[in-house]
Design a protein around this motif. Sequence first.
Motif, PDB file in Angstrom:
ATOM      1  N   VAL A  20     -25.689  40.819  -6.365  1.00  0.00           N
ATOM      2  CA  VAL A  20     -24.782  40.959  -5.395  1.00  0.00           C
ATOM      3  C   VAL A  20     -24.259  42.452  -5.423  1.00  0.00           C
ATOM      4  CG1 VAL A  20     -24.080  38.588  -5.177  1.00  0.00           C
ATOM      5  CG2 VAL A  20     -22.965  40.162  -6.871  1.00  0.00           C
ATOM      6  N   SER A  21     -23.999  42.940  -4.144  1.00  0.00           N
ATOM      7  CA  SER A  21     -23.408  44.223  -4.220  1.00  0.00           C
ATOM      8  C   SER A  21     -22.212  44.340  -3.560  1.00  0.00           C
ATOM      9  CB  SER A  21     -24.334  45.163  -3.249  1.00  0.00           C
ATOM     10  OG  SER A  21     -25.873  44.942  -3.756  1.00  0.00           O
ATOM     11  N   CYS A  22     -21.442  45.574  -3.755  1.00  0.00           N
ATOM     12  CA  CYS A  22     -20.052  45.585  -3.128  1.00  0.00           C
ATOM     13  C   CYS A  22     -20.181  47.218  -2.640  1.00  0.00           C
ATOM     14  CB  CYS A  22     -19.051  45.589  -4.093  1.00  0.00           C
ATOM     15  SG  CYS A  22     -17.347  45.838  -3.353  1.00  0.00           S
ATOM     16  N   ARG A  67     -25.937  37.766 -19.792  1.00  0.00           N
ATOM     17  CA  ARG A  67     -26.901  37.263 -18.694  1.00  0.00           C
ATOM     18  C   ARG A  67     -26.674  38.168 -17.395  1.00  0.00           C
ATOM     19  NH1 ARG A  67     -25.710  32.669 -16.354  1.00  0.00           N
ATOM     20  NH2 ARG A  67     -23.560  32.440 -17.142  1.00  0.00           N
ATOM     21  N   PHE A  68     -25.338  38.568 -17.352  1.00  0.00           N
ATOM     22  CA  PHE A  68     -24.922  39.405 -16.239  1.00  0.00           C
ATOM     23  C   PHE A  68     -24.699  41.049 -16.454  1.00  0.00           C
ATOM     24  CE2 PHE A  68     -22.322  35.945 -13.529  1.00  0.00           C
ATOM     25  CZ  PHE A  68     -23.571  35.258 -13.688  1.00  0.00           C
ATOM     26  N   THR A  69     -25.249  41.798 -15.778  1.00  0.00           N
ATOM     27  CA  THR A  69     -24.899  43.224 -15.897  1.00  0.00           C
ATOM     28  C   THR A  69     -24.390  43.937 -14.705  1.00  0.00           C
ATOM     29  OG1 THR A  69     -27.101  43.387 -17.191  1.00  0.00           O
ATOM     30  CG2 THR A  69     -25.981  45.531 -16.428  1.00  0.00           C
ATOM     31  N   ILE A  70     -23.199  44.564 -14.906  1.00  0.00           N
ATOM     32  CA  ILE A  70     -22.369  45.410 -13.998  1.00  0.00           C
ATOM     33  C   ILE A  70     -22.836  46.850 -14.043  1.00  0.00           C
ATOM     34  CG2 ILE A  70     -20.261  45.917 -15.415  1.00  0.00           C
ATOM     35  CD1 ILE A  70     -18.746  45.523 -12.802  1.00  0.00           C
ATOM     36  N   ARG A  76     -23.642  56.766  -3.843  1.00  0.00           N
ATOM     37  CA  ARG A  76     -23.578  55.982  -2.723  1.00  0.00           C
ATOM     38  C   ARG A  76     -22.475  54.925  -2.509  1.00  0.00           C
ATOM     39  NH1 ARG A  76     -28.766  52.392  -3.190  1.00  0.00           N
ATOM     40  NH2 ARG A  76     -27.984  51.990  -0.664  1.00  0.00           N
ATOM     41  N   LYS A  77     -21.449  54.971  -3.697  1.00  0.00           N
ATOM     42  CA  LYS A  77     -20.298  53.883  -3.414  1.00  0.00           C
ATOM     43  C   LYS A  77     -20.612  52.740  -3.469  1.00  0.00           C
ATOM     44  CE  LYS A  77     -16.811  55.938  -1.377  1.00  0.00           C
ATOM     45  NZ  LYS A  77     -15.737  56.693  -0.117  1.00  0.00           N
ATOM     46  N   ILE A  78     -21.503  52.115  -4.169  1.00  0.00           N
ATOM     47  CA  ILE A  78     -21.735  50.989  -4.515  1.00  0.00           C
ATOM     48  C   ILE A  78     -21.815  50.361  -5.889  1.00  0.00           C
ATOM     49  CG2 ILE A  78     -23.603  48.990  -3.775  1.00  0.00           C
ATOM     50  CD1 ILE A  78     -24.829  51.063  -2.035  1.00  0.00           C
ATOM     51  N   LEU A  79     -21.231  49.119  -5.930  1.00  0.00           N
ATOM     52  CA  LEU A  79     -21.008  48.380  -7.278  1.00  0.00           C
ATOM     53  C   LEU A  79     -21.940  47.318  -7.155  1.00  0.00           C
ATOM     54  CD1 LEU A  79     -19.013  47.816  -9.760  1.00  0.00           C
ATOM     55  CD2 LEU A  79     -18.042  46.007  -8.078  1.00  0.00           C
ATOM     56  N   TYR A  80     -22.500  46.962  -8.208  1.00  0.00           N
ATOM     57  CA  TYR A  80     -23.433  45.986  -8.343  1.00  0.00           C
ATOM     58  C   TYR A  80     -23.173  44.979  -9.482  1.00  0.00           C
ATOM     59  CZ  TYR A  80     -26.661  49.205  -5.958  1.00  0.00           C
ATOM     60  OH  TYR A  80     -26.949  50.139  -4.974  1.00  0.00           O
ATOM     61  N   LEU A  81     -23.763  43.820  -9.285  1.00  0.00           N
ATOM     62  CA  LEU A  81     -23.595  42.618 -10.648  1.00  0.00           C
ATOM     63  C   LEU A  81     -25.308  42.080 -10.335  1.00  0.00           C
ATOM     64  CD1 LEU A  81     -22.059  41.397 -12.575  1.00  0.00           C
ATOM     65  CD2 LEU A  81     -21.502  39.405 -10.896  1.00  0.00           C
ATOM     66  N   GLN A  82     -25.811  42.487 -11.422  1.00  0.00           N
ATOM     67  CA  GLN A  82     -27.243  41.565 -11.676  1.00  0.00           C
ATOM     68  C   GLN A  82     -27.016  40.411 -12.376  1.00  0.00           C
ATOM     69  OE1 GLN A  82     -30.256  42.724 -10.631  1.00  0.00           O
ATOM     70  NE2 GLN A  82     -30.822  40.534 -11.128  1.00  0.00           N
ATOM     71  N   MET A  83     -27.150  39.404 -11.588  1.00  0.00           N
ATOM     72  CA  MET A  83     -27.137  38.080 -12.517  1.00  0.00           C
ATOM     73  C   MET A  83     -28.312  37.384 -12.754  1.00  0.00           C
ATOM     74  SD  MET A  83     -23.847  36.436 -10.061  1.00  0.00           S
ATOM     75  CE  MET A  83     -24.915  36.909  -8.563  1.00  0.00           C
ATOM     76  N   ASN A  84     -28.670  37.174 -14.134  1.00  0.00           N
ATOM     77  CA  ASN A  84     -30.018  36.759 -14.703  1.00  0.00           C
ATOM     78  C   ASN A  84     -29.686  35.400 -15.384  1.00  0.00           C
ATOM     79  OD1 ASN A  84     -31.389  38.834 -13.734  1.00  0.00           O
ATOM     80  ND2 ASN A  84     -31.034  39.842 -15.633  1.00  0.00           N
ATOM     81  N   GLY A  85     -30.492  34.429 -15.539  1.00  0.00           N
ATOM     82  CA  GLY A  85     -30.426  33.110 -15.947  1.00  0.00           C
ATOM     83  C   GLY A  85     -29.103  32.317 -15.469  1.00  0.00           C
TER      84      GLY A  85
END
Length: 125
Positions: A20-22, A67-70, A76-85
């Motif tokens: 997900v992105s912000c 499991r998650f990586t922020i 680009r002024k974008i926040l991410y949350l990589q969600m695995n498992g």
Amino acid sequence: QVQLVESGGGLVQAGGSLRVSCAASGLTFSMYTMAWFRQAPGKEREFVAAISWSGGSTGYSDSVKGRFTISRDNTRKILYLQMNGLKPEDTAVYYCAADGSSTLLNRRAYEYDYWGQGTQVTVSS
């Protein structure tokens, strides 16, 4: 004025992954601590992860650690949350939040100044 817009939510099977992105605008993004919170039906808004100005420090709730990586892209002024498992209990509306008043990685929702509209993440079993 300040806007935070989440995207990337959707339906995923248990064990799968989602990012997900912000996208932020109207603020000096690199001078805000950023965070992800989530809220499931009938539950309080829950801290997920936070990240410092330049991304050098991160913090995670115990439930998502490993499991998650922020991460953030200050250009680009974008926040991410990589969600695995992903697990069914991860199902929630995920919100991004910005804190311009402290350099601490706060875990309480009331510490954050700005919020996005949320994006739904549903994990099926």
